[in-house]
Design a protein around this motif. Structure first.
Motif, PDB file in Angstrom:
ATOM      1  N   LYS A  91       0.824  -1.214   0.000  1.00  0.00           N
ATOM      2  CA  LYS A  91       0.000   0.000   0.000  1.00  0.00           C
ATOM      3  C   LYS A  91       0.859   1.265   0.000  1.00  0.00           C
TER       4      LYS A  91
ATOM      5  N   SER B  37     -17.443  13.909   8.543  1.00  0.00           N
ATOM      6  CA  SER B  37     -17.576  12.476   8.290  1.00  0.00           C
ATOM      7  C   SER B  37     -17.864  11.619   9.507  1.00  0.00           C
ATOM      8  N   ASP B  49     -22.162   8.941  -0.522  1.00  0.00           N
ATOM      9  CA  ASP B  49     -21.216   8.682  -1.605  1.00  0.00           C
ATOM     10  C   ASP B  49     -20.337   9.905  -1.848  1.00  0.00           C
ATOM     11  N   LYS B  50     -19.108   9.837  -1.356  1.00  0.00           N
ATOM     12  CA  LYS B  50     -18.195  10.977  -1.487  1.00  0.00           C
ATOM     13  C   LYS B  50     -17.928  11.276  -2.957  1.00  0.00           C
ATOM     14  N   ALA B  51     -17.860  10.244  -3.787  1.00  0.00           N
ATOM     15  CA  ALA B  51     -17.568  10.446  -5.205  1.00  0.00           C
ATOM     16  C   ALA B  51     -18.614  11.347  -5.850  1.00  0.00           C
ATOM     17  N   ASP B  55     -16.536  14.757  -4.965  1.00  0.00           N
ATOM     18  CA  ASP B  55     -15.552  14.667  -6.036  1.00  0.00           C
ATOM     19  C   ASP B  55     -16.075  15.113  -7.394  1.00  0.00           C
ATOM     20  N   TRP B  68      -9.416  15.473   2.771  1.00  0.00           N
ATOM     21  CA  TRP B  68      -9.268  14.032   3.003  1.00  0.00           C
ATOM     22  C   TRP B  68      -7.837  13.630   3.234  1.00  0.00           C
ATOM     23  N   ASN B  73     -13.041   9.180   5.143  1.00  0.00           N
ATOM     24  CA  ASN B  73     -14.308   8.729   4.593  1.00  0.00           C
ATOM     25  C   ASN B  73     -14.564   7.315   5.112  1.00  0.00           C
ATOM     26  N   LYS B  75     -16.353   5.026   4.442  1.00  0.00           N
ATOM     27  CA  LYS B  75     -16.549   3.976   3.435  1.00  0.00           C
ATOM     28  C   LYS B  75     -15.234   3.487   2.844  1.00  0.00           C
ATOM     29  N   GLU B  76     -14.193   4.296   3.022  1.00  0.00           N
ATOM     30  CA  GLU B  76     -12.928   3.948   2.362  1.00  0.00           C
ATOM     31  C   GLU B  76     -11.988   3.100   3.211  1.00  0.00           C
ATOM     32  N   ILE B  77     -12.378   2.864   4.464  1.00  0.00           N
ATOM     33  CA  ILE B  77     -11.515   2.044   5.309  1.00  0.00           C
ATOM     34  C   ILE B  77     -11.756   0.570   4.996  1.00  0.00           C
ATOM     35  N   GLU B  78     -10.704  -0.116   4.642  1.00  0.00           N
ATOM     36  CA  GLU B  78     -10.903  -1.552   4.397  1.00  0.00           C
ATOM     37  C   GLU B  78     -10.812  -2.300   5.733  1.00  0.00           C
TER      38      GLU B  78
END
Lengths: 274, 78
Positions: A91, B37, B49-51, B55, B68, B73, B75-78
């Motif tokens: 990453k 957020s 939806d941030k996109a 964006d 950011w 966000n 939603k972006e954390i895996e």
């Protein structure tokens, strides 16, 4: 005569024009005012408030395990980077090797003679050499960092919390030079590769920004106790220093306590029961 | 909102960080959590939806705000 009436006409026309122009705005204001009138900014209903926030740390109740727990709780939930964390090279392929002098910390374990250099006696009681002293930002009443900050990114809030507006920090590090407790850390690099798991409830920092303990202002605002208090199993208490009936004032009345480098006149708000 | 959201965000940030006011009660009675957020009533709490919410316009107008770089966000954390 002609001249005069022209002047009069223009006067009337001008006033009428102003009236016409203002009409929509006035209508808008009028439509706003039914119901709850103007927009307001409020605090949460269950917010915890104080005249001056302070902290009491009962060192007798601390041990190495609890100390670790406290640091962990604070650092993971504030997205503080841990430079011992192994970087995911897929990453973050271009991560430079770590310089451990550049570590970032909010609350950590310190030896007595580093935390209280002015109180180190020649024949100090044995226990002090082993006790873990948790040190953090002292949220001083006369905070030198606040005076040093050229952009007012660091400031004293009305309730005594010395807090940062990270957006405004330009990374000049005057505050770090000013703080006699070493409570501030600078992000020499992007902290992201060194955060094991991001906590979405608190932002992280970018490169070039100073950071420090904020007494969990974001949690007090929701009516919750700071992370360190929750992890400390009763060893740390926060409360109102100005309220004689508060729990921490009671603790301070009943126990002997010390503060760090009191002689400097910064009036720290963190007390240590020894 | 499209034209003036930056002043709103600026004002909200000062309210949250400096005055510790975190709830915005609008003139029509709706209340919002003044946060980009975090939590349900924050910006991304509703506009998930941030996109689409951030964006698409920022890309079109070719502005790159650095929100950011620190804010997350969820939603972006895996």
């Amino acid at each position: 005569m002609m001249k005069k009436s022209r002047r009069r006409f223009l006067k009337v026309a001008g006033i009428a024009a102003i009236g016409l122009g203002a009409a929509p705005a006035m209508n808008f204001a009028a439509s706003d005012s039914h119901g709850s009138a103007k927009a307001v900014k409020n605090k949460n209903e269950n917010v915890l408030e104080a005249k001056r926030w302070g902290m009491v740390i009962d060192t007798g109740k601390l041990n190495d395990k609890i100390a670790k727990q406290i640091t962990n709780a604070c650092h993971t939930q504030h997205n503080v980077p841990d430079f011992t964390h192994e970087v995911d090279t897929e990453k973050f392929p271009k991560t430079r090797p770590v310089n451990h002098k550049q570590e970032v910390k909010w609350i950590w374990k310190e030896k007595f003679h580093y935390a209280f250099p002015d109180k180190e006696d020649e024949f100090l009681a044995e226990k002090f050499h082993h006790l873990p002293f948790m040190v953090l930002c002292n949220h001083c009443k006369n905070a030198p960092c606040v005076q040093a900050c050229p952009t007012q990114a660091t400031f004293s809030r009305e309730d005594g919390i010395v807090i940062m507006d990270f957006h405004r920090c330009i990374g000049c590090r005057f505050c770090m030079a000013a703080c006699p407790y070493g409570s501030r850390s600078f992000n020499y690099r992007n902290p992201l590769p060194f955060i094991a798991e991001l906590d979405p409830d608190f932002p992280f920092r970018s490169k070039g920004v100073v950071e420090k303990c904020n007494l969990c202002a974001e949690r007090l605002a929701k009516g919750e106790q700071p992370h360190c208090v929750e992890a400390a199993e009763g060893a740390i208490v926060v409360g109102d220093l100005e309220d004689p009936e508060s729990e921490i004032r009671k603790l301070l009345r009943e126990n002997y306590s010390i503060r760090r480098k009191q002689s400097l006149g910064t009036e720290p708000s963190v007390y240590y029961i020894v | 909102m499209r034209a003036n959201h930056m002043s709103l965000l600026d004002e909200w940030r000062d309210a949250v960080v400096r005055d510790a006011d975190r709830i915005y009660v609008a003139a029509n009675g709706h209340s919002f959590n003044m946060s980009l957020s975090t939590g349900e009533n924050s910006c991304l709490g509703c506009h998930e939806d941030k996109a689409k919410f951030c964006d698409s316009c920022h890309d079109y107008t070719s502005v790159s705000p650095y929100c950011w770089e620190c804010h997350i966000n969820p939603k972006e954390i895996e």
